[in-house]
Design a protein around this motif. Structure first.
Motif, PDB file in Angstrom:
ATOM      1  N   THR A  62       0.077  -1.613  11.389  1.00 54.18           N
ATOM      2  CA  THR A  62      -0.210  -2.965  10.893  1.00 54.18           C
ATOM      3  C   THR A  62       0.005  -2.936   9.375  1.00 54.18           C
ATOM      4  O   THR A  62       0.081  -1.857   8.765  1.00 54.18           O
ATOM      5  CB  THR A  62      -1.680  -3.349  11.140  1.00 54.18           C
ATOM      6  OG1 THR A  62      -2.499  -2.405  10.430  1.00 54.18           O
ATOM      7  CG2 THR A  62      -2.037  -3.343  12.616  1.00 54.18           C
ATOM      8  N   ALA A  63       0.062  -4.124   8.776  1.00 54.41           N
ATOM      9  CA  ALA A  63       0.250  -4.185   7.321  1.00 54.41           C
ATOM     10  C   ALA A  63      -0.907  -3.465   6.609  1.00 54.41           C
ATOM     11  O   ALA A  63      -0.710  -2.790   5.598  1.00 54.41           O
ATOM     12  CB  ALA A  63       0.340  -5.638   6.877  1.00 54.41           C
ATOM     13  N   THR A  92       5.855  -8.937   3.910  1.00 55.34           N
ATOM     14  CA  THR A  92       4.553  -8.235   3.928  1.00 55.34           C
ATOM     15  C   THR A  92       4.012  -8.025   2.518  1.00 55.34           C
ATOM     16  O   THR A  92       4.715  -7.556   1.624  1.00 55.34           O
ATOM     17  CB  THR A  92       4.685  -6.834   4.594  1.00 55.34           C
ATOM     18  OG1 THR A  92       5.333  -6.992   5.837  1.00 55.34           O
ATOM     19  CG2 THR A  92       3.323  -6.176   4.776  1.00 55.34           C
ATOM     20  N   GLU A 120       2.444 -12.567  10.201  1.00 57.27           N
ATOM     21  CA  GLU A 120       1.671 -11.461   9.636  1.00 57.27           C
ATOM     22  C   GLU A 120       0.218 -11.923   9.457  1.00 57.27           C
ATOM     23  O   GLU A 120      -0.029 -13.107   9.228  1.00 57.27           O
ATOM     24  CB  GLU A 120       2.295 -11.071   8.280  1.00 57.27           C
ATOM     25  CG  GLU A 120       1.759  -9.817   7.652  1.00 57.27           C
ATOM     26  CD  GLU A 120       1.787  -8.628   8.599  1.00 57.27           C
ATOM     27  OE1 GLU A 120       0.717  -8.366   9.211  1.00 57.27           O
ATOM     28  OE2 GLU A 120       2.834  -7.994   8.737  1.00 57.27           O
ATOM     29  N   TYR A 126      -2.191 -10.405   4.519  1.00 52.20           N
ATOM     30  CA  TYR A 126      -0.960  -9.697   4.158  1.00 52.20           C
ATOM     31  C   TYR A 126       0.268 -10.597   4.185  1.00 52.20           C
ATOM     32  O   TYR A 126       1.383 -10.139   4.402  1.00 52.20           O
ATOM     33  CB  TYR A 126      -0.772  -8.473   5.066  1.00 52.20           C
ATOM     34  CG  TYR A 126      -1.845  -7.456   4.803  1.00 52.20           C
ATOM     35  CD1 TYR A 126      -1.738  -6.570   3.746  1.00 52.20           C
ATOM     36  CD2 TYR A 126      -3.025  -7.446   5.570  1.00 52.20           C
ATOM     37  CE1 TYR A 126      -2.756  -5.671   3.461  1.00 52.20           C
ATOM     38  CE2 TYR A 126      -4.044  -6.557   5.288  1.00 52.20           C
ATOM     39  CZ  TYR A 126      -3.901  -5.676   4.230  1.00 52.20           C
ATOM     40  OH  TYR A 126      -4.906  -4.790   3.936  1.00 52.20           O
ATOM     41  N   VAL A 127       0.055 -11.890   4.000  1.00 54.08           N
ATOM     42  CA  VAL A 127       1.191 -12.809   4.005  1.00 54.08           C
ATOM     43  C   VAL A 127       1.117 -13.734   2.791  1.00 54.08           C
ATOM     44  O   VAL A 127       0.030 -14.137   2.377  1.00 54.08           O
ATOM     45  CB  VAL A 127       1.222 -13.604   5.344  1.00 54.08           C
ATOM     46  CG1 VAL A 127       0.057 -14.552   5.480  1.00 54.08           C
ATOM     47  CG2 VAL A 127       2.532 -14.353   5.528  1.00 54.08           C
TER      48      VAL A 127
END
Ligand SMILES: Cc1ncc(COP(=O)(O)O)c(C=O)c1O
Length: 379
Positions: free
Chosen positions: A131-132, A161, A313, A317-318
């Motif tokens: 994941t991010a 990201t 996302e 994290y976007v």
């Protein structure tokens, strides 16, 4: 803020959701370059100060945007020039460099070259199935007191990201590691403060979120770089440059801070006016307002596409100005991009991602067109 499409000449019949590819030209930028072309008819109009003033104005405007001093800003023809300049001044004490997977090639190749020249190991932190959040943790963990330099984009140029630049900057600062960032896909669309983020070098292309021209980029260098060596020796970067009749008294002193890193012929009479208009316009709008505007449009897209299986996302994290659409299994991103283009909707395909990017020239109409077209395609 309301939609600012009227400040551009962009074709009203298309839906351009691709500022991350290239920004459309502002009307003011168009006027500025046309005036600059007309001035070329009569070179006697150029006074010695004209060789310096416009580039200094561009540097001052960008400095204000990122909380730096204008003497810490330099102008280049591309980000690759900026990365080469920065890395030319990074010593290899421990022989370790860190970057991230699929870093933009201009930064990656500069770091790869530095690593090969210094027999250093280049660590590329892969995202893989992470994941991010876990990817960001892995990036942070890859940096230690035996690292010389870290180079990465502030947000990933392919899928958007968010990289936790603040935590990385804190760690690099604590350990004395040089931290170089590529702000091309962030500065101008999201507030960036180089002091808070503790970055040593920030490099940014001009032709995307800064509304500048192609072939201009801009960079910030922290005091760590104030005594560095430029990759070329332009007469313009010496303290006596303004006195044209004396430049062969070969002044050994560079102008202060990072002025020494300005590319030769810094003035770029035709292109600099476009960059200045872009930076002035952003200052007038306010970066935070641009971000808020994009957030409103992004939320409409997310609410419209999530129910039909398009994934985004996770929120932390976007960024709303540049993000990717993760399509349901079995849906080809290439085929979708072709369908979008048939409907005059322009986005980018980066790897397997549909990359959407928004700015203040986009309106609800553009967003509705995107949502309707994808809804039809996904049935
Ligand atoms: C993250 C990033 N950096 C840099 C660039 C441009 O690099 P250069 O100025 O070296 O051509 C781009 C262009 O798409 C980009 O997305």
């Amino acid at each position: 803020m309301k939609c600012q499409k009227d400040k551009f000449q962009i074709d009203k019949s298309i839906h351009y959701l691709n500022c991350a590819y290239k920004a459309p030209l502002l009307k003011k930028g168009e006027k500025a370059i046309l005036n600059a072309i007309l001035k070329e008819r009569n070179p006697y109009l150029y006074k010695p100060k004209d060789f310096f003033e416009s580039s200094e104005m561009a540097r001052a405007l960008f400095a204000e945007m990122i909380n730096a001093k204008s003497s810490q800003i330099a102008l280049f023809p591309s980000t690759s020039y900026g990365f080469a300049t920065a890395l030319n001044n990074v010593k290899a004490r421990y022989k370790k460099a860190v970057t991230i997977e699929n870093e933009f090639p201009s930064g990656y190749f500069a770091l790869d070259k530095w690593s090969r020249e210094h027999q250093a190991s280049l660590i590329t932190v892969k995202k893989e199935a992470r994941t991010a959040k876990l990817w960001n943790e892995a990036i942070l963990n890859s940096i230690d007191k035996k690292t010389d330099v870290v180079l990465m984009s502030m947000n990933h140029w392919m899928d958007g990201t968010k990289i936790d630049i603040k935590s990385i900057g804190d760690k690099c600062h604590q350990l004395g590691v040089t931290f170089i960032v590529d702000a091309t896909q962030l500065a101008g669309a999201f507030p960036v403060n180089v002091v808070d983020l503790k970055v040593d070098v920030l490099i940014c292309a001009g032709y995307k979120w800064l509304f500048g021209p192609y072939s201009m980029a801009i960079g910030y260098f922290s005091p760590k770089f104030s005594d560095g060596i430029p990759i070329e020796e332009s007469w313009m970067n010496r303290t006596n440059a303004i006195e044209f009749s004396k430049i062969t008294e070969y002044d050994s002193t560079y102008k202060p801070d990072s002025s020494r890193y300005n590319v030769g012929q810094t003035s770029n009479f035709l292109l600099t006016p476009i960059l200045i208009e872009g930076l002035k316009q952003i200052q007038k709008w306010g970066v935070q307002q641009i971000h808020n505007y994009c957030f409103t449009l992004f939320s409409v897209i997310k609410n419209g596409l999530s129910p039909i299986g398009v994934r985004f996302e996770e929120n932390n994290y976007v960024y709303p100005h540049l993000f990717s659409l993760k399509l349901p299994d079995g849906i080809s991103s290439e085929a979708l991009k072709t369908t979008l283009e048939k409907n005059k909707i322009y986005v980018s395909l980066r790897g397997s991602y549909i990359r959407v990017s928004l700015n203040v020239f986009n309106n609800k109409n553009d967003i509705d067109a995107l949502i309707n077209c994808i809804q039809k395609k996904l049935g």
